[in-house]
Scaffold this motif. Structure first.
Motif, PDB file in Angstrom:
ATOM      1  N   LEU A 179      62.252   1.207   7.909  1.00 33.16           N
ATOM      2  CA  LEU A 179      63.356   0.264   7.772  1.00 33.16           C
ATOM      3  C   LEU A 179      62.878  -1.161   8.023  1.00 33.16           C
ATOM      4  O   LEU A 179      63.281  -2.097   7.318  1.00 33.16           O
ATOM      5  CB  LEU A 179      64.485   0.634   8.729  1.00 33.16           C
ATOM      6  CG  LEU A 179      65.761  -0.203   8.566  1.00 33.16           C
ATOM      7  CD1 LEU A 179      66.996   0.685   8.710  1.00 33.16           C
ATOM      8  CD2 LEU A 179      65.820  -1.334   9.571  1.00 33.16           C
ATOM      9  N   VAL A 180      62.022  -1.339   9.017  1.00 32.07           N
ATOM     10  CA  VAL A 180      61.488  -2.676   9.295  1.00 32.07           C
ATOM     11  C   VAL A 180      60.727  -3.213   8.084  1.00 32.07           C
ATOM     12  O   VAL A 180      60.868  -4.370   7.702  1.00 32.07           O
ATOM     13  CB  VAL A 180      60.574  -2.646  10.542  1.00 32.07           C
ATOM     14  CG1 VAL A 180      59.796  -3.958  10.681  1.00 32.07           C
ATOM     15  CG2 VAL A 180      61.401  -2.399  11.798  1.00 32.07           C
ATOM     16  N   THR A 181      59.935  -2.354   7.453  1.00 32.27           N
ATOM     17  CA  THR A 181      59.187  -2.772   6.259  1.00 32.27           C
ATOM     18  C   THR A 181      60.125  -3.149   5.124  1.00 32.27           C
ATOM     19  O   THR A 181      59.912  -4.161   4.436  1.00 32.27           O
ATOM     20  CB  THR A 181      58.256  -1.630   5.806  1.00 32.27           C
ATOM     21  OG1 THR A 181      57.307  -1.361   6.840  1.00 32.27           O
ATOM     22  CG2 THR A 181      57.522  -2.004   4.522  1.00 32.27           C
ATOM     23  N   GLU A 182      61.163  -2.350   4.917  1.00 32.51           N
ATOM     24  CA  GLU A 182      62.143  -2.639   3.867  1.00 32.51           C
ATOM     25  C   GLU A 182      62.824  -3.977   4.106  1.00 32.51           C
ATOM     26  O   GLU A 182      62.967  -4.800   3.190  1.00 32.51           O
ATOM     27  CB  GLU A 182      63.178  -1.524   3.810  1.00 32.51           C
ATOM     28  CG  GLU A 182      64.254  -1.722   2.747  1.00 32.51           C
ATOM     29  CD  GLU A 182      65.303  -0.628   2.761  1.00 32.51           C
ATOM     30  OE1 GLU A 182      66.136  -0.596   1.820  1.00 32.51           O
ATOM     31  OE2 GLU A 182      65.305   0.199   3.700  1.00 32.51           O
ATOM     32  N   LEU A 183      63.237  -4.208   5.341  1.00 29.92           N
ATOM     33  CA  LEU A 183      63.922  -5.461   5.656  1.00 29.92           C
ATOM     34  C   LEU A 183      62.965  -6.645   5.611  1.00 29.92           C
ATOM     35  O   LEU A 183      63.361  -7.755   5.237  1.00 29.92           O
ATOM     36  CB  LEU A 183      64.577  -5.364   7.030  1.00 29.92           C
ATOM     37  CG  LEU A 183      65.503  -6.524   7.418  1.00 29.92           C
ATOM     38  CD1 LEU A 183      66.628  -6.690   6.410  1.00 29.92           C
ATOM     39  CD2 LEU A 183      66.067  -6.310   8.817  1.00 29.92           C
ATOM     40  N   GLN A 184      61.696  -6.428   5.949  1.00 28.17           N
ATOM     41  CA  GLN A 184      60.712  -7.509   5.879  1.00 28.17           C
ATOM     42  C   GLN A 184      60.539  -7.980   4.439  1.00 28.17           C
ATOM     43  O   GLN A 184      60.366  -9.176   4.173  1.00 28.17           O
ATOM     44  CB  GLN A 184      59.371  -7.039   6.444  1.00 28.17           C
ATOM     45  CG  GLN A 184      58.336  -8.159   6.569  1.00 28.17           C
ATOM     46  CD  GLN A 184      58.752  -9.206   7.582  1.00 28.17           C
ATOM     47  OE1 GLN A 184      58.954  -8.907   8.754  1.00 28.17           O
ATOM     48  NE2 GLN A 184      58.894 -10.449   7.128  1.00 28.17           N
ATOM     49  N   GLU A 185      60.601  -7.043   3.488  1.00 25.96           N
ATOM     50  CA  GLU A 185      60.499  -7.413   2.076  1.00 25.96           C
ATOM     51  C   GLU A 185      61.661  -8.305   1.663  1.00 25.96           C
ATOM     52  O   GLU A 185      61.485  -9.269   0.905  1.00 25.96           O
ATOM     53  CB  GLU A 185      60.459  -6.150   1.212  1.00 25.96           C
ATOM     54  CG  GLU A 185      59.186  -5.328   1.381  1.00 25.96           C
ATOM     55  CD  GLU A 185      59.226  -4.026   0.603  1.00 25.96           C
ATOM     56  OE1 GLU A 185      60.271  -3.734  -0.017  1.00 25.96           O
ATOM     57  OE2 GLU A 185      58.213  -3.291   0.618  1.00 25.96           O
ATOM     58  N   VAL A 186      62.856  -7.997   2.156  1.00 23.49           N
ATOM     59  CA  VAL A 186      64.024  -8.832   1.877  1.00 23.49           C
ATOM     60  C   VAL A 186      63.826 -10.210   2.495  1.00 23.49           C
ATOM     61  O   VAL A 186      64.090 -11.240   1.863  1.00 23.49           O
ATOM     62  CB  VAL A 186      65.312  -8.186   2.420  1.00 23.49           C
ATOM     63  CG1 VAL A 186      66.505  -9.110   2.201  1.00 23.49           C
ATOM     64  CG2 VAL A 186      65.560  -6.850   1.751  1.00 23.49           C
ATOM     65  N   ALA A 187      63.341 -10.235   3.724  1.00 21.77           N
ATOM     66  CA  ALA A 187      63.125 -11.508   4.417  1.00 21.77           C
ATOM     67  C   ALA A 187      62.117 -12.372   3.670  1.00 21.77           C
ATOM     68  O   ALA A 187      62.325 -13.592   3.502  1.00 21.77           O
ATOM     69  CB  ALA A 187      62.644 -11.252   5.846  1.00 21.77           C
ATOM     70  N   ASP A 188      61.038 -11.760   3.211  1.00 26.38           N
ATOM     71  CA  ASP A 188      60.009 -12.524   2.507  1.00 26.38           C
ATOM     72  C   ASP A 188      60.542 -13.080   1.190  1.00 26.38           C
ATOM     73  O   ASP A 188      60.247 -14.223   0.816  1.00 26.38           O
ATOM     74  CB  ASP A 188      58.784 -11.641   2.252  1.00 26.38           C
ATOM     75  CG  ASP A 188      58.078 -11.236   3.545  1.00 26.38           C
ATOM     76  OD1 ASP A 188      58.327 -11.876   4.586  1.00 26.38           O
ATOM     77  OD2 ASP A 188      57.291 -10.264   3.505  1.00 26.38           O
TER      78      ASP A 188
END
Length: 327
Positions: A291-300
């Motif tokens: 989930l952290v990786t998925e949300l990091q992609e959105v953040a980037d």
């Protein structure tokens, strides 16, 4: 069901639930008297508080819960940042927007809606706009800046090959955006339920592009660090997140009763309420590496759009309520 007659927006209600005082250990091992704790919870349009109340998930809670209502995530997160509330619900995009400008907010629980809570880009039913590409030169409201509506609009424009600067973006609060769409003052509106459902069912609005493939459907319970550092408030939040998950399960298992909540809460016809209730169904998800990786992609991606004030390290913004404060 008078107890569910909550105002749709900007209401302030207090739900006082008292039970046994029960002690929870503080970081130093001393018991925390939860009967002395008041947990201030931010909600949007009264929806989550109504579901929690109807489900009975807070029955017997040894602390007091005070609900504060907001029309959208942006003012809720500002209240969280200013410590006017302790914990509140917000989507992924507004949470990231807040995290880009403060380190005083943490993500403490994640939920996901398969239907993305009705997030969609709308146009009037008789609009000549048939594709997102047709929005070139048009005026669009993505609701509030940094919202999930804003993210959807930028993603949809990118998908269609339309530079954002070729669209006139006007940030409007939901009530103002609805009026502007109906009057023709804007050509399209990127928003979420209950606003999407109302626009569809009562104004004949048409979905130009939904969020399938463009959004995550994630919503978070965010907390401020001051509340997390207080042993009593932290213990109450840990208990509240579990009870909130129970309320969401109740909503999934009782669709008719859940739809009735939306009908009474909003004063809208049954078909509008049913649509909102169906698209609001969500489940909790673990705050794990995936989930952290998925949300990091959105953040980037959001940072690349120039919306975020600074880059966000999602991993450092996630807080495990089961761990002692500061660990």
């Amino acid at each position: 069901m008078n107890r569910l007659a909550l105002p749709a927006v900007l209401a302030a209600i207090a739900l006082v639930l008292t039970g046994c005082a029960g002690g929870t250990p503080a970081d130093d091992g001393a018991p925390v008297d939860l009967s002395q704790v008041t947990l201030r919870v931010g909600d949007q349009a009264g929806i989550q508080s109504a579901v929690v109340e109807a489900s009975g998930a807070l029955d017997g809670a040894p602390y007091t819960v005070e609900w504060a209502q907001f029309p959208a995530a942006a003012p809720l997160l500002e209240a969280l940042r200013s410590e006017a509330i302790d914990i509140g619900i917000a989507g992924d995009a507004p949470t990231l927007t807040a995290l880009s400008s403060t380190d005083s907010i943490k993500i403490v629980e994640a939920t996901r809606s398969p239907a993305h809570g009705g997030l969609a880009l709308l146009v009037p039913g008789d609009s000549p706009v048939q594709t997102v590409a047709d929005l070139r030169g048009k005026k669009v409201s993505p609701t509030t800046q940094g919202s999930i509506g804003h993210y959807l609009l930028l993603r949809a424009l990118e998908e269609a090959g339309v530079p954002a600067e070729e669209v006139e973006i006007s940030f409007l609060q939901p009530v103002d955006a609805a009026a502007a769409l109906n009057s023709g003052a804007i050509d399209a509106w990127s928003t979420w339920d209950p606003y999407t459902a109302v626009a569809q069912q009562e104004s004949g609005a048409r979905i130009l592009r939904d969020s399938e493939g463009l959004g995550t459907g994630l919503t978070f319970l965010d907390a401020n660090t001051a509340a997390l550092e207080d042993p009593g408030t932290r213990a109450a939040m840990a208990d509240f997140t579990e009870r909130y998950a129970t309320a969401l399960q109740w909503a999934r298992e009782n669709p008719a009763e859940n739809a009735a909540i939306y009908s009474e809460l909003t004063g809208r016809p049954a078909e509008v309420a049913q649509l909102m209730a169906d698209r609001a169904q969500r489940e909790t998800e673990p705050l794990d590496d995936a989930l952290v990786t998925e949300l990091q992609e959105v953040a980037d991606r959001y940072a690349d759009y120039g919306v975020l004030r600074s880059s966000v390290d999602v991993g450092s913004a996630v807080e495990d309520l089961a761990a002692p404060a500061g660990r």
